[in-house]
Design an enzyme around this catalytic site. Structure first.
Site, PDB file in Angstrom:
ATOM      1  N   ARG A  90      57.038  20.549  44.963  1.00 18.55           N
ATOM      2  CA  ARG A  90      55.854  21.372  44.667  1.00 18.55           C
ATOM      3  C   ARG A  90      54.782  20.424  44.167  1.00 18.55           C
ATOM      4  NH1 ARG A  90      56.701  26.802  43.851  1.00 18.55           N
ATOM      5  NH2 ARG A  90      54.540  26.904  44.576  1.00 18.55           N
ATOM      6  N   GLN A 186      55.257  37.957  41.921  1.00 18.54           N
ATOM      7  CA  GLN A 186      55.744  37.441  40.639  1.00 18.54           C
ATOM      8  C   GLN A 186      55.204  38.251  39.469  1.00 18.54           C
ATOM      9  OE1 GLN A 186      54.118  35.465  43.005  1.00 18.54           O
ATOM     10  NE2 GLN A 186      54.784  33.337  42.837  1.00 18.54           N
ATOM     11  N   ASP A 227      48.588  25.426  36.445  1.00 19.17           N
ATOM     12  CA  ASP A 227      49.506  24.424  36.967  1.00 19.17           C
ATOM     13  C   ASP A 227      48.988  23.019  36.686  1.00 19.17           C
ATOM     14  OD1 ASP A 227      51.800  25.627  38.900  1.00 19.17           O
ATOM     15  OD2 ASP A 227      50.072  26.960  38.750  1.00 19.17           O
ATOM     16  N   ASN A 237      45.495  26.795  39.587  1.00 15.50           N
ATOM     17  CA  ASN A 237      46.530  27.777  39.261  1.00 15.50           C
ATOM     18  C   ASN A 237      46.837  28.613  40.496  1.00 15.50           C
ATOM     19  OD1 ASN A 237      48.276  28.932  37.248  1.00 15.50           O
ATOM     20  ND2 ASN A 237      46.971  30.751  37.255  1.00 15.50           N
ATOM     21  N   LYS A 238      47.756  29.540  40.331  1.00 13.56           N
ATOM     22  CA  LYS A 238      48.182  30.430  41.400  1.00 13.56           C
ATOM     23  C   LYS A 238      46.981  31.016  42.132  1.00 13.56           C
ATOM     24  CE  LYS A 238      50.610  33.475  43.765  1.00 13.56           C
ATOM     25  NZ  LYS A 238      51.546  33.124  44.837  1.00 13.56           N
TER      26      LYS A 238
END
Length: 336
Positions: A90, A186, A227, A237-238
């Site tokens: 990742r 999520q 992140d 981020n997401k």
């Protein structure tokens, strides 16, 4: 109180690394046993574990790598290759790199048994991540007023668990609006479930409702994990964070992004590689196809929010305006 299960979702045992399968949680509580470092890498790639989980899985993978390398003439080189493989799983989130570095640092300091040194390094990395998450929770809780409704997106379990715990220590109580966070949902399955498990007032919205609830005046703060945060204040981020941040700024809602430390290896947003996952993943939800076979999918897994849409970057050393992140390192280098 006992921590929610997602905060304790990776276990290292004699037979391997046990990972709670977040792809089926909360409808099932299944554990995936990874007996080799490569199996851990595949589990991370296949989203068996998400949020904080990959960090702890990476620590475990490095211990498995040390077990695999024990007795080899090039044991240190083997372990470094294991680390490179884990980091590549990742590429946007740099916590994997920090987990690998924590173990290799302890190995390099030790003249003793490789497996013992790697296990000690994993323990150091585990304790450091948890202590820094507690600090993050304290600093973020101080920014959010009592009784506020918090909008959040996706999940970094320890960060937000520690936010709730810190708020309660200070006599505050927050309610939460959680986005569902397609395509893995999520927010619906992990974020909302964990907050509800902690007894927080929790409501779920679809991803498309974020701007509307921000315009309503009900939301006191947008709070997400990050992140990665660059030295010039870009928040990575997401996917979907950018849209929420833009809407929050438009309607006067502060956006607080939680990250343990800004990344000195990423001076600007352009220095962060963005992971693109297989577009087919957006064509289904929980195993059910949502588009016809004539349609192709497109899936950037993260987005980059410019600093003008970020109110505060909250770190383990306190809260900073995005343009002042270099002050974080005034105290010296942060531990891995």
């Amino acid at each position: 109180m006992t921590l929610p299960i997602l905060a304790e979702s990776v276990r290292l045992d004699d037979d391997g690394v046990h990972i709670l399968d977040r792809r089926v949680f909360p409808f099932a509580r299944e554990w995936v046993l990874c007996r080799t470092s490569e199996e851990v890498a595949v589990a991370i790639e296949e989203m068996v574990t998400q949020s904080s989980g990959p960090y702890f899985a990476a620590l475990g993978a490095m211990v498995l790598g040390a077990r695999e390398a024990a007795g080899l003439p090039d044991a240190r080189a083997y372990l470094e290759r294991v680390g490179e493989r884990i980091i590549a799983t990742r590429k946007t989130n740099n916590h994997l790199r920090k987990a690998v570095a924590a173990v290799l640092s302890e190995v390099d300091k030790s003249a003793g048994d490789l497996v013992e040194a790697a296990t000690a390094g994993a323990q150091v990395g585990d304790e450091l991540y948890r202590s820094r998450s507690r600090a993050l929770g304290e600093h973020t809780a101080a920014l959010v007023p009592d009784k506020a409704t918090v909008l959040t997106h996706c999940w970094a379990d320890l960060y937000l668990v520690e936010l709730v715990l810190a708020a309660r220590r200070h006599g505050k109580e927050f309610s939460f609006l959680c986005t569902e966070t397609r395509p893995y949902l999520q927010g619906a399955r992990l974020t909302a479930e964990t907050l509800a498990e902690m007894g927080a007032d929790t409501r779920l919205i679809t991803d498309g409702m974020g701007a509307a609830v921000l315009s309503s005046g009900e939301v006191g703060a947008l709070v997400t994990a990050a992140d990665r945060v660059t030295m010039d204040g870009h928040v990575v981020n997401k996917i979907g964070t950018l849209g929420l941040a833009v809407a929050a700024e438009a309607f006067g809602v502060p956006f607080h992004a939680m990250v343990q430390a800004p990344d000195q290896a990423a001076p600007t947003g352009a220095d962060v590689p963005i992971e693109y996952r297989d577009g087919d993943e957006v064509l289904s939800a929980l195993g059910h196809r949502v588009a016809s076979e004539r349609v192709r999918g497109h899936y950037p897994a993260f987005d980059v929010t410019p600093p003008r849409f970020v109110t505060t970057v909250v770190t383990d050393r306190g809260a900073f305006e995005p343009g002042r992140l270099r002050e974080y390192y005034a105290e010296g280098e942060a531990n891995q």
